[in-house]
Design a protein around this motif. Structure first.
Motif, PDB file in Angstrom:
ATOM      1  N   GLN A   1     -19.418 -29.651  98.138  1.00  0.00           N
ATOM      2  CA  GLN A   1     -19.109 -29.525  99.565  1.00  0.00           C
ATOM      3  C   GLN A   1     -20.368 -29.065 100.307  1.00  0.00           C
ATOM      4  O   GLN A   1     -21.217 -28.395  99.726  1.00  0.00           O
ATOM      5  CB  GLN A   1     -18.002 -28.471  99.770  1.00  0.00           C
ATOM      6  N   GLU A   2     -20.439 -29.408 101.581  1.00  0.00           N
ATOM      7  CA  GLU A   2     -21.616 -28.994 102.342  1.00  0.00           C
ATOM      8  C   GLU A   2     -21.633 -27.498 102.552  1.00  0.00           C
ATOM      9  O   GLU A   2     -22.675 -26.860 102.570  1.00  0.00           O
ATOM     10  CB  GLU A   2     -21.621 -29.671 103.708  1.00  0.00           C
ATOM     11  N   ASP A   3     -20.447 -26.962 102.785  1.00  0.00           N
ATOM     12  CA  ASP A   3     -20.363 -25.523 102.993  1.00  0.00           C
ATOM     13  C   ASP A   3     -19.121 -25.004 102.298  1.00  0.00           C
ATOM     14  O   ASP A   3     -18.011 -25.137 102.806  1.00  0.00           O
ATOM     15  CB  ASP A   3     -20.329 -25.212 104.489  1.00  0.00           C
ATOM     16  N   GLY A   4     -19.305 -24.443 101.150  1.00  0.00           N
ATOM     17  CA  GLY A   4     -18.155 -24.045 100.336  1.00  0.00           C
ATOM     18  C   GLY A   4     -17.685 -22.638 100.645  1.00  0.00           C
ATOM     19  O   GLY A   4     -18.175 -21.992 101.568  1.00  0.00           O
ATOM     20  N   PRO A   5     -16.731 -22.156  99.835  1.00  0.00           N
ATOM     21  CA  PRO A   5     -16.187 -20.801 100.058  1.00  0.00           C
ATOM     22  C   PRO A   5     -17.265 -19.722  99.912  1.00  0.00           C
ATOM     23  O   PRO A   5     -18.190 -19.867  99.131  1.00  0.00           O
ATOM     24  CB  PRO A   5     -15.137 -20.646  98.935  1.00  0.00           C
ATOM     25  N   ASN A   6     -17.089 -18.632 100.664  1.00  0.00           N
ATOM     26  CA  ASN A   6     -18.099 -17.566 100.654  1.00  0.00           C
ATOM     27  C   ASN A   6     -17.862 -16.551  99.550  1.00  0.00           C
ATOM     28  O   ASN A   6     -17.613 -15.382  99.826  1.00  0.00           O
ATOM     29  CB  ASN A   6     -18.092 -16.819 101.998  1.00  0.00           C
TER      30      ASN A   6
ATOM     31  N   ALA B   1     -22.036 -19.786  98.578  1.00  0.00           N
ATOM     32  CA  ALA B   1     -21.897 -18.669  97.639  1.00  0.00           C
ATOM     33  C   ALA B   1     -23.131 -17.793  97.692  1.00  0.00           C
ATOM     34  O   ALA B   1     -24.227 -18.276  97.958  1.00  0.00           O
ATOM     35  CB  ALA B   1     -21.705 -19.204  96.223  1.00  0.00           C
ATOM     36  N   SER B   2     -22.957 -16.511  97.438  1.00  0.00           N
ATOM     37  CA  SER B   2     -24.130 -15.642  97.292  1.00  0.00           C
ATOM     38  C   SER B   2     -24.054 -15.000  95.913  1.00  0.00           C
ATOM     39  O   SER B   2     -22.965 -14.707  95.413  1.00  0.00           O
ATOM     40  CB  SER B   2     -24.158 -14.574  98.379  1.00  0.00           C
ATOM     41  N   VAL B   3     -25.204 -14.860  95.310  1.00  0.00           N
ATOM     42  CA  VAL B   3     -25.266 -14.289  93.963  1.00  0.00           C
ATOM     43  C   VAL B   3     -25.891 -12.905  94.060  1.00  0.00           C
ATOM     44  O   VAL B   3     -26.976 -12.746  94.602  1.00  0.00           O
ATOM     45  CB  VAL B   3     -26.097 -15.190  93.023  1.00  0.00           C
ATOM     46  N   VAL B   4     -25.170 -11.903  93.554  1.00  0.00           N
ATOM     47  CA  VAL B   4     -25.719 -10.542  93.537  1.00  0.00           C
ATOM     48  C   VAL B   4     -25.849 -10.110  92.090  1.00  0.00           C
ATOM     49  O   VAL B   4     -25.085 -10.540  91.231  1.00  0.00           O
ATOM     50  CB  VAL B   4     -24.801  -9.546  94.274  1.00  0.00           C
ATOM     51  N   GLU B   5     -26.828  -9.275  91.830  1.00  0.00           N
ATOM     52  CA  GLU B   5     -27.065  -8.842  90.448  1.00  0.00           C
ATOM     53  C   GLU B   5     -26.511  -7.447  90.209  1.00  0.00           C
ATOM     54  O   GLU B   5     -26.600  -6.574  91.068  1.00  0.00           O
ATOM     55  CB  GLU B   5     -28.562  -8.842  90.144  1.00  0.00           C
TER      56      GLU B   5
END
Lengths: 340, 387, 459
Positions: free
Chosen positions: B261-266, B297-301
């Motif tokens: 998708q161009e802009d998926g779930p956050n 999506a954002s990836v946090v460590e």
């Protein structure tokens, strides 16, 4: 009888005293003053030049008569006990860089690349550029030219012949190889300029890294993708001993599409990286040199700063990077253009 | 005992208990039990004491030996470069010696016996292995480019099967050519090897190698990083050389083949590095490439990530033998608490064992509403067009 | 004993009490040269309340108690000399408060150096604490209680000087507080109250169990640098140290003298760490330090090593792993050291004694010192490595340690975290009324003689 090849009569007749007048670090009121100081040095008397000298090797390049002004200066420093650096630092370095006696015989095939005492850089010998190369490294083949910075010609005279023997006995002779590529200017300078000046015989032929790369680039011409970048070159002090190799770098850079931007502090006006002055406890001067070098590179909009000396790179690399310029060895830049 | 010459060189300095950033205890057994004996240094000194005759085997000693999950944090962090690479090997050798002497905790004995008899630790028939694929339409292996090898958990555990299906589905969507086996295969044997039961491991490996070779298998995608480790690093010595990779390693470069998708779930996603993909096989990037490529999506460590990742506690057979569960000090519970602290709503995993361990822990911690444990392809699926 | 064990299990939970041979074996030894001495059991409390109940139980049953943090003291102070129980405090590892405005942190008795370091880095990057060169699992409480020192000791003194308050469980079970926290909710310091923390620091755990402590935090600098001074004459060192410390800009000053690698033998190095909020400030501080020892530069008898950034970074790691690695010098996983705290003017004498003792006993050695305060004293250490699988090697190291203790006491120094034999030597030299007072205090606090008995006792 001087241990260093030097003709005092040439200096007596010299009218320009280029060795001192062109010096970037010591001021003279006029040629007459410079001549006076030079003659004092020649005569073995004390001169302020012996105290103020940065040991940048440049006067070797400036002298139009190849009369070895710098080698002689260092000779006089040692004879008069004028050490530029504190004794404990020199003594410890002498021990640290001394031959370890751990060298083992190894078969080598050309091109034999001499990495001097810098095992951490052997990873740079890779890819098509260095295809089939054997690398020799270790303090047992350390070129020892650094003692020029510490008024220790005696160490040079003692160790260089041993290093040459080691290279022959452990590597070259048994493999029937009689030439080697010097990765750094220091080694090439030692074996082609310093050795003859000190009356030391060198049984092998030395190839400068630039000549080696230049030739290889012709052989690998179809693999070159021009980089289209501006590079600042941090010309090392040892290149002053072998200035004939400097134009070869121009050829290399042209072939890989890199512009050697005309910095203020390049070619004959190259500025010390600041590493050695710190050993001489002249930190203020070192700070100034670093600042000048970096500002110079920024002024010309360089994207890369190319090095050919591990000490320059260690000294300036971080500062260069912090200012947004990428520090890189010349060979690594060439390999970028070759896609390796 | 193999490698016994390094035992006395351990200084019990304790670097092995921590990650490189010292944030919290990073050895699962030490975290669960907290006695010095359960740390890597404790085991080194105990083994030496045992060989010297100063202490004898006991049930507790066996528990100390077999509660190691072989996560590799000690190898990564030990302050002594000259012998740290042998740490896991010496612990395996210690376990081997215990097995030879018959000092085995009950659960370990059961685990090994089931595998010996059935080829898997569930004690279920081998022919039921392919059931995970149900109606997915995965072809039996016959000269496709890859064999998709599913481990015991993926084959027999309900959650594991879901994950196997999800991964297979994404492989299909990415246009990868692969086939599966029909139950002739057995357990990859990775954890049997870690436990020190080498003859059984070799038996399992040879069986699988025979099957692979008969079918002309050249390239293998594994579901579990445990399988990857065994097939890639230990099968070659037994005559089985294949190009083995974990599914995330293959998919990392296949993202271009998938319609996202161009802009998926956050979603805010935090990734838990599996020990056998990360520390043991040095790949910390492939799963992250997949996750970071998901639009929206954002990836946090977590504080402990990549080489510092804290083991879920499932390795070394503990997934089945359950020797490191210790109420609120269980490694899996500590790990999900750490994940929750990042504010993530998804805890991403790339190993069926990690998935089950961490999901169970999240339930016990009461975190199911805040933090969901999702396998990587399950997350990718949410971002595909038509999801 | 069974009754006690049941009682302890009720206090901490079944999981955290062990009388198993495995625990008794491991907890009987530390990594130094002192002989093993096994406890009867190991207990791991999680709260002050639990510790208090444990002490009550121990008193009721008259069973000795030995508190233990990281167990990294190396001089055997966490061995159970008379059996009983070892209290492994490391489950109590929380950080309960960080006050950035008055720069202190409050931690529990088992909180490790590493975890506080990590916590501050993440949550309060503008603050740091003084980290000793022990491995990161070492506890703050343990280190403070033995008068440890570390990376900010030139700035702030011994770690005991950086204490701002304590919560202690007395041998008889009462929970008391020392310092401002006994009156206020703020843990800012010992002043202006009677300083009771002195009852617990340096006592080798014989007067109570520290369950919580406040420690000073210091500003963390954005820019940090390191200078290494070198000279080859130990006689020059007190003067060099005096000059460098007079600038009052260094955070840490650590001389080191080692025969390995060979090139370092015979040279005195001093690592000087400092930091600043800007590059200009950093250069300014560097210049101050360099100017202070200009006389040596002028005479060419000393100077600073040229250190390119890549080399420096290795020396600037806190804590340094180099110290721990010394244990593998004889491929035997062991080293122990005498850290003699002494007046700085004894430097040359201390150095010569070390070389002599090490060479005579044929042990691998490394020497150094930590300068404390504005040149107020130094912790001069003699580390001897040994192969613990070789009894003879261990015996040589032990002998070297004994002789070093004696030699340093002769010079007017005092071994810190003294092992049993050294404790007894100190007692011999101590003013009798002082030692008598120590005994009276112990009698008052610990009437049943259960707190780490065997320590601080005449031979």
């Amino acid at each position: 009888m001087e241990a260093i090849k030097f003709d005092p009569e040439i200096c007596n007749q010299c009218e320009t005293v280029d060795c001192l007048m062109k010096c970037q670090y010591i001021e003279f009121t006029d040629v007459a003053e410079a001549k006076t100081e030079k003659l004092k040095i020649n005569a073995g008397e004390h001169s302020r030049v012996l105290d103020e000298c940065l040991t940048c090797y440049a006067c070797q390049e400036y002298c139009p008569y190849d009369n070895n002004p710098f080698y002689l200066l260092v000779e006089r420093q040692e004879q008069l006990g004028l050490l530029p650096a504190p004794t404990p630092i020199v003594t410890e370095q002498l021990k640290m860089m001394g031959p370890k006696g751990k060298i083992q015989k190894e078969a080598v095939t050309p091109p034999v690349v001499n990495m001097c005492a810098f095992p951490m850089l052997t990873g740079s010998v890779r890819g098509k550029l260095f295809e089939g190369a054997s690398v020799i490294v270790g303090t047992d083949i350390f070129c020892n030219i650094m003692w020029l910075h510490f008024a220790k010609n005696s160490t040079i005279k003692e160790r260089v012949p041993k290093m040459i023997d080691n290279i022959m006995d452990y590597y070259l002779r048994d493999s029937g190889v009689d030439e080697m590529v010097c990765f750094h200017d220091e080694c090439y300078g030692t074996y082609t300029n310093l050795a003859p000046a000190f009356g030391i015989e060198v049984p092998f032929k030395s190839i400068h890294l630039f000549d080696y790369i230049n030739d290889r680039l012709d052989e690998l011409a179809d693999r070159i993708t021009p980089l289209n970048v501006k590079v600042a070159y941090q010309r090392p002090c040892s290149n002053r001993l072998i200035p004939e190799t400097d134009p070869v770098l121009d050829e290399i850079l042209e072939k890989i599409g890199a512009e050697r931007v005309p910095r203020t502090y390049d070619r004959e006006n190259a500025l010390c990286c600041g590493g050695v002055p710190r050993a001489h406890q002249r930190d203020d001067l070192a700070d100034e040199l670093v600042e000048k070098n970096i500002n110079d590179m920024l002024d010309v909009g360089a994207a890369y700063c190319i090095f050919n000396c591990p000490f320059c790179m260690a000294t300036l690399g971080q500062e260069v990077a912090e200012n947004g310029i990428m520090p890189i060895l010349i060979s690594d830049l060439v390999q970028m253009a070759l896609g390796e | 005992m193999k490698h016994e010459e390094i035992l006395h060189r351990c200084f019990r300095c304790g670097y092995c208990k921590l990650p490189s950033n010292y944030t919290d205890i990073n050895c699962p057994a030490y975290q669960a039990f907290r006695f010095e004996t359960y740390s890597p240094g404790g085991r080194m000194w105990l083994l030496r004491g045992w060989l010297n005759g100063e202490i004898t085997n006991s049930k507790r000693f066996a528990e100390i030996m077999f509660s190691c999950t072989a996560c590799g944090n000690c190898v990564e962090q030990c302050a002594f470069p000259k012998f740290r690479d042998l740490l896991l090997e010496v612990f395996t050798a210690g376990r081997e010696a215990f097995l030879d002497a018959g000092h085995v905790p009950g659960p370990v004995r059961d685990y090994l016996t089931k595998i010996q008899l059935h080829g898997n630790p569930y004690g279920k028939p081998g022919k039921k292995r392919p059931e995970w694929a149900a109606d997915l339409g995965v072809e039996p292996y016959a000269d496709q480019e890859y064999l998709f090898f599913v481990d015991d958990v993926g084959a027999y555990d309900t959650r594991g099967q879901e994950i196997a299906r999800s991964v297979a589905g994404i492989l299909q969507q990415a246009g990868i050519s692969f086939g599966m086996l029909s139950g002739e295969e057995v357990s990859d044997g990775n954890d049997v090897l870690a436990i020190g039961e080498t003859p059984l491991f070799e038996e399992l490996a040879r069986k699988n190698i025979e099957v692979f070779n008969q079918k002309g298998v050249k390239k293998i995608i594994t579901l579990s990083p445990h399988s990857l480790n065994a097939i890639k690093n230990h099968y070659p010595a037994l005559g089985g050389s294949y190009q083995a990779m974990h599914y995330t390693q293959l998919l990392a470069f296949s993202m271009g083949n998938m319609s996202l998708q161009e802009d998926g779930p956050n979603h805010r996603i935090t990734f838990h590095d599996p020990c056998y993909l990360g520390r043991h096989n040095w790949d910390y990037q492939s799963p992250r490439m997949l996750l970071k490529g998901l639009p929206g999506a954002s990836v946090v460590e977590m504080d402990r990530n990549q080489k510092n990742a804290f083991c879920c506690g499932g390795g070394g057979g503990n997934f089945f033998t359950d020797l490191v569960s210790a109420e609120e000090d269980s490694p899996s519970r500590v790990r999900v608490r750490e994940a929750a602290e990042t504010g993530a709503d998804y805890l991403a995993v790339a190993c069926p064992m990690c998935a089950v361990m961490l999901e169970d822990a999240a339930k016990v911690e009461g975190l199911e509403n805040r933090l969901q444990v999702k396998e990587v392809t399950e997350i990718v699926a949410e971002y595909m067009v038509g999801a | 004993m069974k009754e006690l064990i049941d009682r302890l299990k009720k206090i901490v939970g079944d999981r955290f009490v062990s009388e198993a041979p495995e625990e008794r074996y491991i907890y009987s030894m530390d990594m130094g040269t002192m002989p093993a001495s096994a406890p009867d059991l190991v207990v791991m409390p999680a709260s002050t309340e639990e510790v208090s109940k444990i002490m009550e139980a121990a008193n009721a049953h008259q069973v000795p108690v030995t508190p233990m943090g990281g167990g990294l003291v190396l001089s055997g102070l966490t061995r159970a000399l008379k059996g009983g129980m070892i209290l492994d405090m490391k489950r109590m590892n929380r950080i309960t408060e960080v006050n950035p405005k008055s720069r202190y942190a409050v931690v529990e008795g088992g909180t490790s150096q590493g975890m506080l370091q990590a916590y501050l880095k993440k949550n309060h990057p503008e603050l740091k604490h003084s980290v000793p060169d022990a491995p990161p699992i070492a506890t703050l409480a343990g280190n403070v209680c033995i008068h440890g020192s570390g990376h900010l000791s030139v700035l702030g003194g011994y770690h005991s000087d950086m204490l701002t308050g304590m919560e202690v469980v007395l041998p008889t079970g009462e929970v008391i507080r020392t310092g401002s926290c006994s009156v206020s909710s703020d843990w800012f310091g010992k002043a202006p109250l009677p300083d009771l923390s002195g009852l617990f620091m340096g006592w080798a755990g014989t007067t109570g169990v520290v369950t919580r402590l406040g420690i000073k935090l210091f500003p963390s600098y954005r820019y940090n640098d390191l200078l290494i001074f070198v000279c080859d004459d130990a006689e020059d060192m007190p003067d060099v140290i005096s000059r460098l410390t007079s600038t009052q800009v260094a955070e840490d000053m650590t001389p080191w003298m080692t025969p390995i690698p060979e090139w370092a033998r015979g040279f005195m190095h001093i690592n000087i760490a400092y930091g600043a909020h800007s590059k200009a400030e950093l250069t300014f501080k560097r210049n101050l330090l360099q100017m202070s020892v200009k006389a040596y530069k002028d005479k060419k008898t000393g100077g600073f090593l040229p250190m390119p950034p890549p080399q420096k970074n290795r020396y600037m790691k806190i804590p340094t792993p180099d110290l721990v690695r010394f244990a593998d010098v004889r491929k035997g996983g062991g080293f122990e050291y005498v850290g003699a705290i002494m007046a700085i003017e004894h430097f040359a004498e201390a150095y010569r004694a070390g070389v002599e003792i090490a060479e005579k006993n044929e042990v691998s050695y490394s020497m150094g010192a930590r300068i404390v305060g504005a040149g107020h004293s130094m912790m001069f250490f003699y580390a001897y490595a040994f192969n613990r699988a070789d009894q003879a090697d261990m015996a040589r190291a032990q002998k070297a340690l004994e002789e070093t203790n004696a030699a340093t006491l002769e010079m007017g120094g005092i071994p810190w975290k003294a092992e049993l034999p050294a404790q007894q030597q100190i007692i011999e030299k101590m003013a009798p009324d002082t030692f008598a007072l120590m005994n009276r205090i112990r009698e008052a606090l610990d009437p049943n003689h259960i707190m780490n008995p065997g320590n601080w006792e005449r031979a």
